[in-house]
Design an enzyme around this catalytic site. Sequence first.
Site, PDB file in Angstrom:
ATOM      1  N   MET A 283      11.334   4.456   6.246  1.00  0.00           N
ATOM      2  CA  MET A 283      11.422   3.554   7.389  1.00  0.00           C
ATOM      3  C   MET A 283      10.833   2.181   7.144  1.00  0.00           C
ATOM      4  O   MET A 283      11.214   1.211   7.800  1.00  0.00           O
ATOM      5  CB  MET A 283      10.730   4.178   8.599  1.00  0.00           C
ATOM      6  CG  MET A 283      11.522   5.278   9.267  1.00  0.00           C
ATOM      7  SD  MET A 283      13.026   4.661  10.025  1.00  0.00           S
ATOM      8  CE  MET A 283      12.343   3.558  11.262  1.00  0.00           C
TER       9      MET A 283
ATOM     10  N   ASP B   3       4.622  15.754  10.551  1.00  0.00           N
ATOM     11  CA  ASP B   3       4.446  15.558   9.108  1.00  0.00           C
ATOM     12  C   ASP B   3       2.962  15.612   8.743  1.00  0.00           C
ATOM     13  O   ASP B   3       2.463  14.787   7.980  1.00  0.00           O
ATOM     14  CB  ASP B   3       5.065  14.240   8.658  1.00  0.00           C
ATOM     15  CG  ASP B   3       5.235  14.178   7.136  1.00  0.00           C
ATOM     16  OD1 ASP B   3       5.275  15.257   6.498  1.00  0.00           O
ATOM     17  OD2 ASP B   3       5.320  13.063   6.582  1.00  0.00           O
TER      18      ASP B   3
ATOM     19  N   LEU C 123       0.816  -1.212   0.000  1.00  0.00           N
ATOM     20  CA  LEU C 123       0.000   0.000   0.000  1.00  0.00           C
ATOM     21  C   LEU C 123       0.849   1.261   0.000  1.00  0.00           C
ATOM     22  O   LEU C 123       0.413   2.323  -0.463  1.00  0.00           O
ATOM     23  CB  LEU C 123      -0.923   0.024   1.223  1.00  0.00           C
ATOM     24  CG  LEU C 123      -1.945  -1.115   1.347  1.00  0.00           C
ATOM     25  CD1 LEU C 123      -2.716  -0.973   2.648  1.00  0.00           C
ATOM     26  CD2 LEU C 123      -2.881  -1.116   0.157  1.00  0.00           C
ATOM     27  N   GLY C 124       2.064   1.164   0.513  1.00  0.00           N
ATOM     28  CA  GLY C 124       2.917   2.334   0.567  1.00  0.00           C
ATOM     29  C   GLY C 124       4.320   1.978   0.993  1.00  0.00           C
ATOM     30  O   GLY C 124       4.561   0.942   1.623  1.00  0.00           O
TER      31      GLY C 124
END
Length: 539
Positions: free
Chosen positions: A259, A373, A254-255
């Site tokens: 990290m 963020d 998904l992403g």
Amino acid sequence: MDKAPPSMRDGSRTPLTNTVSSAQVVDAVELQRVRGMMSGIAISSALTAIIVIIVRGEPTAMKIHAGALLGTAIAAGASVVWFHREVAKWILAAQVGVLMTGFYFWGFFSAYCVLVPLTMYILAGIAHRAEVWWSTITVVLAQTAFGTATILGWIESRGLVQPVEPFAPVWGQFVALGMLQLITIGAMLAGRDARKRSMQVLEDHNRTMRELARREAQLAEAYAEARAAREAGLGGAGRFTDQTIDGFRLAAVLGRGAMGEVYAAERLGEPTMPLAMKILAPHLLSDSAARERFRRESAIVCAMTSKHVVRVIAVSQADAVLPYIVMERLEGIDLAQLLKRSPVRPVEEIKQIVRHVAAGLDAAHKAGIVHRDLKPSNIFATGDGAGRIWKLLDFGASKWRDGEGTLTHGNIVGTPGYMAPEQAQGRAVDQRSDVYALGVILYRLVTGVPAVVPGEMPAMLQEVAFRMPVQPSKRAFVAPEVEAVLAIALAKSPKHRFSTAGELADALADALDGKLDRALTRRAEGLLHETPWGEWTKR
């Protein structure tokens, strides 16, 4: 091959994002014209006064008219040297009175009468609507009263130009008097109409410029997102796809981030419960510092229980070979995607977004966590309508507010267009840094344009740290009260901002309802006096 337009590669800024309002342009043009007229009035009044003295009409009328002209010449001359809009309006209004003394000297039916409609036409272009109407009514009543008294013989006519019987009977003089008033009113209406048409043309032009600026900003963002998506390779199979980890079966990626990777997942035996598993990136598995940072993220997300923060289902053991975090997989849409569909959101939706995000941030801050963020792609909506809930995602860049623990080893982290000035300069951050980011998101919601258009990193960081964004009302229709809230939220110094996200949400709700505390308005005015919209800070 990099196909991005130059403005997206070199960080340059388009002038289209700095348009001014139609009223400002019209006022500037009109004021330039009035300033020129002041020079003309000063010269013509002085020359006319000399001519009046040379012509020498009826002594009393001559003295009154010559004195008024000389006074006007002095006032108009001073106005040219020390020009001021309000003073110019009063001189124009006084000019009408001077013209009335001209009727007394030259005669009510002389060519001198054309100067009154001309003056009213110009005054209509720079004065407020109420001022113009009151001036017109006063002039018309004064002219009618003076003319009537002169025609009926109540005031002795001493003008150089006199009506002659039988060519100018009494009824004919009244007709001429009425026509003069109609011309005066018509000149005023023509002046207002000319101003209105000019403003409409300029507003259409500005609307086009704002839309072009908005589309350029969207294109720049889309380019940046497309580049990130290409680098991440989302939507396909990953290293752990189709594997089972501690009872969770992993599917597509998904992403991806610095990290770790995020996979779609499901718990064995509960296939109807959509989950997402974030796993430490493979190349960091042997990095003890990276494992520690990932462990800190696990502790951070587990420390929050707000419904406006993504819910954690499970985390790996501290000594796990493959560290992971299992979270609810949200069904819905993130704010970034929603802004692509419609850049400016409805007022009620904006209020809801800010209120929910503020609640999530306050929960994080209460737990001692600074997000660092916050941006549209990290704000996710589940549900629809009044039942919609906005949630905060991705605490991978977060840090403990009261400790040394950070997930990034003190580097500058976050997304440049949404980070706070102190964050862009690598200085200490606290909860007010997240308040600033929420202010940037609010700016985007009400204007449809980012506060800082994506470009090269150094240029963006410089702008974030030392320049106020373009005034919101120059990019969209934004109420002054909302601008005041944005001025405080986007203050360059943390001490000048709202202390909590909840305070920002409350102030916005009051501003949208037209009930903003006057103290906040004065606070915003003070900040903008120090650093106006679109200007660089004094360093």
